[in-house]
Scaffold this motif. Structure first.
Motif, mmCIF file in Angstrom:
data_model
loop_
_atom_site.group_PDB
_atom_site.id
_atom_site.type_symbol
_atom_site.label_atom_id
_atom_site.label_comp_id
_atom_site.label_asym_id
_atom_site.label_seq_id
_atom_site.Cartn_x
_atom_site.Cartn_y
_atom_site.Cartn_z
ATOM 1 N N GLU A 14 0.792 -1.247 -0.043
ATOM 2 C CA GLU A 14 0.082 0.059 0.040
ATOM 3 C C GLU A 14 0.837 1.328 -0.054
ATOM 4 N N THR A 15 2.017 1.232 0.833
ATOM 5 C CA THR A 15 3.113 2.451 0.625
ATOM 6 C C THR A 15 3.312 2.910 -0.805
ATOM 7 N N ARG A 16 3.394 1.632 -1.433
ATOM 8 C CA ARG A 16 4.125 1.549 -2.927
ATOM 9 C C ARG A 16 2.753 1.943 -3.731
ATOM 10 N N ARG A 17 1.393 1.917 -3.320
ATOM 11 C CA ARG A 17 0.428 2.185 -4.146
ATOM 12 C C ARG A 17 0.224 1.185 -5.132
ATOM 13 N N ILE A 18 0.230 -0.111 -4.346
ATOM 14 C CA ILE A 18 0.109 -1.323 -5.335
ATOM 15 C C ILE A 18 -1.172 -2.001 -4.600
ATOM 16 N N GLN A 19 -2.066 -2.459 -5.596
ATOM 17 C CA GLN A 19 -3.193 -2.981 -5.377
ATOM 18 C C GLN A 19 -2.874 -4.753 -5.129
ATOM 19 N N THR A 20 -3.684 -5.053 -4.290
ATOM 20 C CA THR A 20 -3.526 -6.358 -3.984
ATOM 21 C C THR A 20 -4.954 -7.048 -3.748
ATOM 22 N N LEU A 21 -4.989 -8.209 -4.377
ATOM 23 C CA LEU A 21 -6.082 -9.200 -4.307
ATOM 24 C C LEU A 21 -6.117 -10.215 -3.650
ATOM 25 N N THR A 22 -6.736 -10.493 -2.483
ATOM 26 C CA THR A 22 -6.869 -11.637 -1.807
ATOM 27 C C THR A 22 -8.019 -12.390 -2.003
ATOM 28 N N ILE A 23 -7.820 -13.756 -2.246
ATOM 29 C CA ILE A 23 -9.238 -14.457 -2.344
ATOM 30 C C ILE A 23 -9.037 -15.573 -1.212
ATOM 31 N N THR A 24 -10.147 -15.704 -0.469
ATOM 32 C CA THR A 24 -10.244 -16.590 0.589
ATOM 33 C C THR A 24 -11.590 -17.667 0.362
ATOM 34 N N THR A 25 -11.306 -18.824 0.911
ATOM 35 C CA THR A 25 -12.570 -19.611 1.090
ATOM 36 C C THR A 25 -12.791 -19.694 2.421
ATOM 37 N N PHE A 49 -4.481 -0.719 9.888
ATOM 38 C CA PHE A 49 -4.900 0.570 9.254
ATOM 39 C C PHE A 49 -6.017 1.467 9.748
ATOM 40 N N GLY A 50 -6.705 0.866 10.619
ATOM 41 C CA GLY A 50 -7.952 1.635 11.198
ATOM 42 C C GLY A 50 -9.169 1.835 10.036
ATOM 43 N N ARG A 51 -9.053 0.899 9.079
ATOM 44 C CA ARG A 51 -10.056 0.787 8.169
ATOM 45 C C ARG A 51 -10.521 -0.347 7.769
ATOM 46 N N LEU A 52 -11.436 -0.588 7.001
ATOM 47 C CA LEU A 52 -11.732 -1.971 6.594
ATOM 48 C C LEU A 52 -11.166 -2.036 4.865
#
Length: 305
Positions: free
Chosen positions: A120-131, A145-148
């Motif tokens: 996030e500091t580098r402004r890179i998006q990350t997708l996490t998939i979970t089952t 981060f104090g947010r969702l």
């Protein structure tokens, strides 16, 4: 051979490959039940523990080789789907407890936030998939981060014969037909969420898995896994955490997602600590390593955290 040990000469390059793909925004995290388990301290129930308790309630003989999906199918038959849903909410979400007293997020999920902070500091998006149905990822992210994070829930276990059902929902329960995430970190809950439990919204029984495959691989486009998620799976290295690769349930997930991608040269990795072999399993493990090697998944023999 695709088993990578910590003292193996391929171990460092494998980690470097994953790190580089993360920094390019081309690594998808795929979290299974093991990622939410703490090996020491308070923890959510494992699949085996949950399966055993369901079998006891049904007065059924239980064995660790019987998958949770089978026992859950019987429990639903005996106690109705609502009864099964109520038990899952009680064991996983602990609604009777206030936040400080609930089981904390696992060490694996908590440490993932350190990686996400760098991205996030580098402004890179990350997708996490979970089952996973639990909300430990969301809680760990909020703690950090104090947010969702941005969350989308897929109710893939819903009957594919329900022609008017909406299968994708926001974290607040609003139906959506498409998704293009705006936030840096976003979570796709592929088997439902414990905060949105209704009928077959969670994938747990054998019938749910059949419905999941029918929806994910079916011709009705609005019931399929969203295009954005399919695109990310098609173009990214995937890091599996918390899965038993010998589990047929995982194979249904893999078949509905990663196995379908056209780029067969794209390798993925699974962190899976090899446990002491049970009777009859000593010869099985090399076969499973070869099986996943053929599907372009290298197994890293290390604990998820």
């Amino acid at each position: 051979m695709s088993l990578i040990e910590q003292d193996d000469f391929r171990y460092g390059p494998a980690l470097q490959t994953v790190a580089k793909q993360f920094l390019k925004g081309r690594c998808v995290l795929f979290l299974g039940a093991g990622a939410s388990i703490n090996r020491a301290g308070p923890s959510l129930p494992t699949g085996q523990e949950l399966s055993r308790s369901l079998a006891e309630a049904c007065h059924l003989d239980w064995h660790e080789y019987i998958p949770l999906s089978t026992i859950a199918f019987y429990y639903e038959s005996f106690f109705t789907r609502q009864g099964l849903n109520d038990l899952l909410v009680d064991r996983i979400d602990q609604p009777e407890k206030k936040e400080p007293d609930k089981i904390p997020p696992s060490r694996t999920v908590t440490q993932l936030m350190e990686i996400i902070e760098i991205l996030e500091t580098r402004r890179i998006q990350t997708l996490t998939i979970t089952t996973n149905y639990d909300r430990h990822f969301e809680r760990a992210y909020d703690n950090k981060f104090g947010r969702l994070p941005e969350v989308l829930v897929y109710r893939g276990g819903w009957s594919p014969n329900d022609r008017v059902a909406k299968l994708h929902y926001t974290s607040t329960g609003e139906p959506v037909s498409g998704w293009l995430p705006a936030s840096p970190t976003h979570l796709y809950k592929m088997h439902g969420c414990i905060s949105q439990v209704r009928d077959q919204s969670l994938v747990i029984t054998e019938e749910d898995y059949i419905n999941f495959l029918s929806n994910a691989l079916g011709e009705k486009q609005e019931n399929q896994i969203l295009y954005y998620v399919r695109y990310k799976l098609e173009t990214s290295t995937i890091l599996f955490l918390g899965y038993s690769l010998a589990d047929w349930n995982f194979r249904t997930i893999f078949k509905a997602t990663v196995e379908r991608r056209e780029n067969k040269d794209m390798r993925s990795y699974a962190a899976q600590l090899r446990q002491p072999a049970r009777p009859g399993e000593r010869d099985l493990h090399p076969l499973m390593v070869d099986f996943w090697h053929d599907k372009r998944v290298d197994i890293i023999n290390v604990a998820a955290e």
